[in-house]
Design a protein around this motif. Structure first.
Motif, mmCIF file in Angstrom:
data_model
loop_
_atom_site.group_PDB
_atom_site.id
_atom_site.type_symbol
_atom_site.label_atom_id
_atom_site.label_comp_id
_atom_site.label_asym_id
_atom_site.label_seq_id
_atom_site.Cartn_x
_atom_site.Cartn_y
_atom_site.Cartn_z
ATOM 1 N N ARG A 41 0.798 -1.222 0.000
ATOM 2 C CA ARG A 41 0.000 0.000 0.000
ATOM 3 C C ARG A 41 0.837 1.283 0.000
ATOM 4 N NH1 ARG A 41 -5.045 -1.862 0.851
ATOM 5 N NH2 ARG A 41 -5.295 -3.756 2.078
ATOM 6 N N MET A 42 2.103 1.213 0.358
ATOM 7 C CA MET A 42 2.964 2.388 0.480
ATOM 8 C C MET A 42 2.293 3.436 1.385
ATOM 9 S SD MET A 42 5.783 1.627 -0.966
ATOM 10 C CE MET A 42 6.709 3.109 -1.326
ATOM 11 N N MET A 43 1.820 4.552 0.826
ATOM 12 C CA MET A 43 1.193 5.598 1.636
ATOM 13 C C MET A 43 -0.327 5.432 1.764
ATOM 14 S SD MET A 43 3.072 9.051 0.287
ATOM 15 C CE MET A 43 4.701 9.549 0.849
ATOM 16 N N GLY A 44 -0.851 4.325 1.290
ATOM 17 C CA GLY A 44 -2.300 4.132 1.288
ATOM 18 C C GLY A 44 -2.924 4.242 2.671
ATOM 19 N N GLN A 45 -2.244 3.697 3.658
ATOM 20 C CA GLN A 45 -2.800 3.758 5.019
ATOM 21 C C GLN A 45 -2.773 5.182 5.568
ATOM 22 O OE1 GLN A 45 -1.958 -0.239 7.279
ATOM 23 N NE2 GLN A 45 -0.168 0.224 6.026
ATOM 24 N N ALA A 46 -1.801 5.980 5.113
ATOM 25 C CA ALA A 46 -1.779 7.385 5.514
ATOM 26 C C ALA A 46 -2.974 8.129 4.917
ATOM 27 C CB ALA A 46 -0.477 8.036 5.065
ATOM 28 N N ILE A 47 -3.358 7.784 3.673
ATOM 29 C CA ILE A 47 -4.532 8.407 3.055
ATOM 30 C C ILE A 47 -5.788 8.072 3.852
ATOM 31 C CG2 ILE A 47 -5.943 8.573 0.980
ATOM 32 C CD1 ILE A 47 -3.264 9.767 0.577
ATOM 33 N N ALA A 48 -5.921 6.795 4.237
ATOM 34 C CA ALA A 48 -7.076 6.399 5.048
ATOM 35 C C ALA A 48 -7.086 7.166 6.371
ATOM 36 C CB ALA A 48 -7.048 4.896 5.292
ATOM 37 N N HIS A 49 -5.898 7.365 6.938
ATOM 38 C CA HIS A 49 -5.778 8.124 8.191
ATOM 39 C C HIS A 49 -6.261 9.562 7.990
ATOM 40 C CE1 HIS A 49 -2.980 9.379 11.761
ATOM 41 N NE2 HIS A 49 -4.256 9.469 12.070
ATOM 42 N N VAL A 50 -5.965 10.138 6.826
ATOM 43 C CA VAL A 50 -6.388 11.513 6.529
ATOM 44 C C VAL A 50 -7.914 11.647 6.592
ATOM 45 C CG1 VAL A 50 -6.602 13.154 4.616
ATOM 46 C CG2 VAL A 50 -4.376 12.184 5.171
ATOM 47 N N PHE A 51 -8.619 10.586 6.193
ATOM 48 C CA PHE A 51 -10.079 10.652 6.139
ATOM 49 C C PHE A 51 -10.751 10.367 7.483
ATOM 50 C CE2 PHE A 51 -9.403 10.634 1.626
ATOM 51 C CZ PHE A 51 -10.510 11.288 1.112
ATOM 52 N N THR A 52 -9.998 9.935 8.484
ATOM 53 C CA THR A 52 -10.628 9.604 9.772
ATOM 54 C C THR A 52 -11.338 10.781 10.440
ATOM 55 O OG1 THR A 52 -8.457 9.843 10.858
ATOM 56 C CG2 THR A 52 -9.164 7.610 10.266
ATOM 57 N N PRO A 53 -10.828 12.039 10.336
ATOM 58 C CA PRO A 53 -11.573 13.135 10.981
ATOM 59 C C PRO A 53 -12.844 13.540 10.229
ATOM 60 C CG PRO A 53 -9.259 13.730 10.611
ATOM 61 C CD PRO A 53 -9.554 12.531 9.786
ATOM 62 N N ILE A 54 -12.987 13.121 8.972
ATOM 63 C CA ILE A 54 -14.090 13.637 8.156
ATOM 64 C C ILE A 54 -15.055 12.571 7.676
ATOM 65 C CG2 ILE A 54 -12.780 15.644 7.386
ATOM 66 C CD1 ILE A 54 -12.084 14.220 4.844
ATOM 67 N N VAL A 55 -14.749 11.302 7.888
ATOM 68 C CA VAL A 55 -15.617 10.254 7.340
ATOM 69 C C VAL A 55 -17.023 10.322 7.928
ATOM 70 C CG1 VAL A 55 -14.860 8.544 9.056
ATOM 71 C CG2 VAL A 55 -15.777 7.783 6.859
ATOM 72 N N LYS A 56 -17.150 10.713 9.204
ATOM 73 C CA LYS A 56 -18.480 10.825 9.823
ATOM 74 C C LYS A 56 -19.292 11.969 9.224
ATOM 75 C CE LYS A 56 -17.188 8.784 14.265
ATOM 76 N NZ LYS A 56 -17.068 8.994 15.732
ATOM 77 N N GLU A 75 -6.029 2.054 -0.723
ATOM 78 C CA GLU A 75 -5.301 1.358 -1.783
ATOM 79 C C GLU A 75 -3.941 2.014 -2.031
ATOM 80 O OE1 GLU A 75 -7.780 1.159 -5.201
ATOM 81 O OE2 GLU A 75 -9.326 -0.046 -4.209
ATOM 82 N N PHE A 76 -3.106 1.335 -2.827
ATOM 83 C CA PHE A 76 -1.727 1.766 -3.080
ATOM 84 C C PHE A 76 -1.659 3.234 -3.491
ATOM 85 C CE2 PHE A 76 1.893 2.610 -5.772
ATOM 86 C CZ PHE A 76 2.932 1.988 -5.115
ATOM 87 N N PHE A 77 -0.736 3.949 -2.858
ATOM 88 C CA PHE A 77 -0.533 5.362 -3.184
ATOM 89 C C PHE A 77 0.885 5.746 -2.774
ATOM 90 C CE2 PHE A 77 -0.936 9.984 -2.384
ATOM 91 C CZ PHE A 77 -1.469 10.373 -3.601
#
Length: 284
Positions: A41-56, A75-77
């Motif tokens: 995934r490289m930075m993919g998990q960091a992207i998912a982390h970025v969305f944690t404050p706004i997904v709700k 996904e891979f980024f």
């Protein structure tokens, strides 16, 4: 315009996110983009982390849509952090429009995100590693040579300020402009011209650094009954000043182009230095 159309327009134009939400996401991207690398995934998990404050804010009572979005974003980024922030802002804007009911396929968001990784990585790596960092290091190292630590402090402050300022600016530009403006920027070839100019400037900077920081001389002298002939000053410097550092750098470049590993090249450099210093052929 009918009342129904006016209500729909007002709803579409209203943002689901506040400025604070965007700043939280940007801070996560700027501070934690490389804390959880893996080859899949490289930075993919960091992207998912970025969305944690706004997904709700997007799907508060729709868990399945939350899962779909997070699966898509994990996904891979892989991209340059500061220049790639424009992609993060862009996909947040697209996900927001999708959450508001716009017909934006998830595959389109993923494809667009993936297609922009290469160009922005190329620009970021070239400008940062080929131009900005060498110039700042050259200036600040010279300051430290004078017996002061101000060079280190200035380097830290400048890099910190430039990185954060650029990252925040590109992130917010991506969010406000959306995918359409960013892709228009790419299609017009503006990015290619910036990259070409940065590459040329980077070559000039690296050439200057080679002559300033790569030190290699031949201290051998030929002594006769009437005069002393210096190989370095009266032969090599006459042919071309700093010819040895230049030739040695070209040799390293040739070895890299032929696929030699960096460890092997470093070993050869150490060996040449030891033999040259021990025999007196080379000096600094």
């Amino acid at each position: 315009m009918s009342d129904d159309k006016m209500q729909v327009t007002a709803k579409d134009s209203k943002s689901l996110l506040t400025k604070g939400d965007l700043i939280k996401s940007w801070l996560i991207w700027e501070n934690f983009p490389q804390t959880c690398y893996n080859y899949e995934r490289m930075m993919g998990q960091a992207i998912a982390h970025v969305f944690t404050p706004i997904v709700k804010k997007f799907y508060n009572n729709e868990p399945e849509k939350k899962k779909d979005m997070m699966k898509r974003e994990i996904e891979f980024f892989n991209v340059h952090v500061e220049f790639g922030a424009v992609i993060i802002g862009m996909i947040i804007a697209m996900e927001e429009q999708k959450a508001k009911g716009k017909d934006i396929p998830g595959d389109f968001i993923t494809s667009l995100k993936t297609s922009m990784m290469g160009p922005l990585s190329g620009v970021g790596d070239t400008i940062y590693q080929g131009v900005l960092i060498p110039i700042l290091l050259a200036i600040c190292i010279d300051m430290n040579r004078k017996g002061t630590i101000w060079g280190s402090i200035i380097y830290f402050v400048l890099m910190f300020g430039i990185s954060w300022g650029l990252s925040y600016g590109t992130f917010m530009f991506g969010y406000r402009a959306g995918a359409e403006s960013v892709m228009d920027f790419l299609e017009k070839g503006i990015l290619d011209r910036i990259l070409r100019g940065a590459e040329i400037m980077g070559c000039m900077v690296m050439g200057g650094l080679i002559s300033s920081y790569v030190k290699m001389t031949v201290p051998l002298k030929i002594v006769t009954s009437t005069q002393t002939f210096s190989i370095q000053k009266q032969l090599l410097d006459v042919l071309m000043p700093n010819i040895l550092p230049f030739a040695f750098t070209l040799l390293i470049l040739l070895m890299l182009k032929r696929g030699w590993s960096s460890l092997k090249i470093i070993g050869i450099m150490i060996l040449i230095g030891i033999i040259g210093g021990w025999t007196g052929i080379l000096g600094a």
